[in-house]
Every structure is written in structure tokens, then in C-alpha cells.
Write an enzyme that holds these catalytic residues in place. Structure first.
Site, PDB file in Angstrom:
ATOM      1  N   HIS A   3     -10.671 -41.139  32.092  1.00 44.61           N
ATOM      2  CA  HIS A   3     -11.905 -40.404  31.736  1.00 44.61           C
ATOM      3  C   HIS A   3     -11.994 -39.311  31.472  1.00 44.61           C
ATOM      4  CE1 HIS A   3     -10.915 -39.608  36.351  1.00 44.61           C
ATOM      5  NE2 HIS A   3     -11.884 -37.862  36.072  1.00 44.61           N
ATOM      6  N   GLU A   6     -16.884 -39.910  34.033  1.00 45.61           N
ATOM      7  CA  GLU A   6     -17.107 -38.937  35.554  1.00 45.61           C
ATOM      8  C   GLU A   6     -18.466 -37.949  34.587  1.00 45.61           C
ATOM      9  OE1 GLU A   6     -15.054 -36.770  39.303  1.00 45.61           O
ATOM     10  OE2 GLU A   6     -14.294 -37.014  36.949  1.00 45.61           O
ATOM     11  N   HIS A  53     -17.725 -33.033  22.450  1.00 41.38           N
ATOM     12  CA  HIS A  53     -18.333 -34.617  22.124  1.00 41.38           C
ATOM     13  C   HIS A  53     -17.626 -35.596  22.515  1.00 41.38           C
ATOM     14  CE1 HIS A  53     -16.723 -35.221  18.017  1.00 41.38           C
ATOM     15  NE2 HIS A  53     -16.927 -36.070  18.313  1.00 41.38           N
ATOM     16  N   GLU A 112     -21.340 -38.897  20.200  1.00 43.53           N
ATOM     17  CA  GLU A 112     -21.370 -39.305  18.346  1.00 43.53           C
ATOM     18  C   GLU A 112     -21.505 -40.660  18.526  1.00 43.53           C
ATOM     19  OE1 GLU A 112     -17.893 -38.277  14.436  1.00 43.53           O
ATOM     20  OE2 GLU A 112     -17.395 -38.669  16.828  1.00 43.53           O
TER      21      GLU A 112
END
Length: 313
Positions: A170, A227, A254, A300
């Protein structure tokens, strides 16, 4: 044109790096493989895409746009020779981005291997109260969390670790208002809330979101999760704001989702009245869009080339 958010993937997370050689070496040591490199000499930057790609990996041999859990390293030419260049890791002021996280087969052995290689830790397994997580520092001081795919007691007597079984689990970002952010990532981006962890004594909640099936047995063996960390009370402060990593000082750039039909997905986002950083029609790059999340982080949006061919990456 139609788009199905259940086919979206949380493809990658981008961080800026000072020296690509050192950074690629670090992530390869963690078991990742350089699966793509996009060079932009005219604009004086290169992109390095790393992911787990062994036969045991979730997305083994997939096209890079048809994966989850990629780390994108952005190198702006010359930073490696600039003694004053330093990234903002998001954990000292200004705060925002928190960390990347890998899950491993044997957390004790994995951490010992990292320590033996000379890499520094922000938090070792034995530090503090939380004995089931560690944080290693990459060459730019970004935090990389290490969690176990199995309970500690099941692996403490085993001395081996196999990097081919690791997952890029994550990416953590801090959010101001959980109600607003959860609505954005669920309703607009089409993610599902996979797990919530409340720490009332610590004054924070963690929300794990992603695509794909539910995670009834936990999320440690997954890739491509997001998260969201909410520290209680930030939503009540009208002046409170997190750093998006793209304003100075820069660091994290990003997260990126890949979609089944880029034009249709962006039309759907337009209907949802998102805030755009860059529409498809803006500028020279007509195959990339950027949406702003409620905290100003950049998301994005790119075409999944397996589902529909659009450009020759």
C-alpha cells in the site's frame, strides 16, 4: 462510451529521487524489478517503474499499465550532483504523504536481511510498542513500512525470507476529512473500503481502500491498496492543510489509476464534477489526465493498455 470502475487498478505511486542508481538498487534489493523506463531527455527527466515480477508475483509478466503496486521513481537530471538537493519525505513538516509499504513472508528475517545490507531504519521491529511493523528508510529518506503476511509467532523460528513472495502492499497519505476523502475514493474513483483500523487512544484512524474482491482474511497479501490516515480533529480546523508533495519542497508526486477506457473514465469524472489538475485535452500529453483529491493530492489517470490500446508506452 462506457467505463466500469471495477476494472480500474491502483497502478503506481510516484516519488521523486535524487540519485536513480542508488534508489533503483534499493528497491531491487527489496525484490522489485525494473519493468519499464521512460526517458525524457528533452524535458530533462527519466521515469523508472519498479514492481514485483517473479513467477510468484500477483502481476507477473503483465504490461506495466495492467498492474497494481508499482513504484515510479522520477529523476530530474542533475539532482544527483547537487549537494543541496533534498526531497521532502512527508513525515517532517510539511507533512502529507506518509510511506510505501511492502508485505513479506517472514518479517523478522526480512528486517534482518535489510539491516545486514546496511540500510537504515526509522523504526525497527523491537522499537516502541508496535512489534509487528518496521520502517526502513530508502536512499532519499522516504519511509518504507514492512509488514508480515503471517503472524509474528509463525515466522520467528524461521531464518529465511524469499523476496519473490513480497508484495508492494500500500501507499499511505494523510487526509483532513475522512468523510469527504472516503466519498471521493469510493464514489468518484470506484474503490472499495477493504479495512478500517481505529486507534482511539492514538487519536487516529486508518482506512484501506482498493479495487478487486473483498479482503475477508486481511489485506497483507494484496497489492495496490491506498491507506488514508486521519488524525482526529483536523477536519474541524478551517486553516489545516496537508502538503501535496508537488509544491515546494517536493517529494511524493502522485498516485495513478489505470482505467478500461480513458476517454469514458474522464467523461465520468467530469460528470462527478471533479477538480482537475490536467484534463486530457490540456497541454501536449493527450494520454494522461490528473484529478485532484479533496486534499489536493494528484491522481493520475492512464489507459490500461491490455483492455484497450491507446499509446505505445
Amino acid at each position: 462510451m462506457t467505463t466500469d470502475p471495477t476494472k480500474y487498478k491502483l497502478n503506481h505511486s510516484m516519488i521523486r529521487v535524487k540519485d536513480p542508481k542508488r534508489s533503483v538498487e534499493f528497491y531491487e534489493f527489496l525484490g522489485m524489478k525494473l519493468i519499464n523506463k521512460i526517458q525524457n531527455p528533452d524535458a530533462k527527466f527519466d521515469l523508472y517503474f519498479l514492481a514485483y515480477d517473479s513467477p510468484k508475483a500477483v502481476s507477473h509478466a503483465n504490461h506495466w499499465t495492467d498492474r497494481e503496486g508499482i513504484v515510479e521513481l522520477t529523476h530530474n537530471y542533475g539532482t544527483e550532483d547537487d549537494p543541496n538537493y533534498k526531497i521532502a519525505n512527508g513525515n517532517t513538516d510539511p507533512r502529507g504523504f506518509g510511506h510505501l509499504c511492502i508485505s513479506v513472508d517472514n518479517i523478522q528475517a526480512a528486517c534482518q536481511r535489510i539491516e545486514d545490507a546496511g540500510y537504515k531504519f526509522q523504526k525497527k521491529l523491537t522499537d516502541g510498542k508496535m512489534r509487528h511493523i518496521a520502517f526502513v528508510l530508502d536512499p532519499d529518506s522516504y519511509w518504507v513500512e514492512v509488514i508480515g503476511q503471517k503472524p509474528l509467532e509463525e515466522t520467528e523460528s524461521i531464518k529465511e525470507t524469499n523476496v519473490e513472495t513480497y508484495r508492494m502492499n500500500h501507499t499511505m497519505i494523510r487526509i483532513k476529512d475522512p468523510e469527504v476523502s472516503l466519498n471521493f475514493y469510493k464514489d468518484v474513483m470506484g474503490m472499495e473500503l477493504k479495512r478500517t483500523s481505529e486507534s482511539k487512544n492514538g487519536g487516529f484512524n486508518l482506512y484501506f481502500l482498493g479495487y478487486g474482491p473483498p479482503a475477508p482474511d486481511g489485506t497483507a497479501d494484496r497489492e495496490g491498496l491506498l491507506e488514508l490516515t486521519w488524525n482526529y480533529g483536523t477536519e474541524k480546523d478551517p486553516n489545516f492543510k496537508y502538503h501535496d508533495g508537488n509544491a515546494q519542497p517536493q517529494g511524493f508526486g502522485h498516485i495513478c489509476i489505470t482505467v478500461d477506457d480513458l476517454d469514458a473514465a474522464c467523461a465520468r469524472f467530469e460528470e462527478k464534477k471533479v477538480n482537475w489538475k490536467k484534463k486530457l485535452t490540456d497541454g501536449r500529453m493527450k494520454d494522461i489526465a490528473f484529478v485532484l483529491d479533496p486534499d489536493g493530492y494528484w491522481v493520475e489517470v492512464v489507459q490500461n493498455e491490455k483492455l484497450k490500446q491507446r499509446c505505445n508506452w
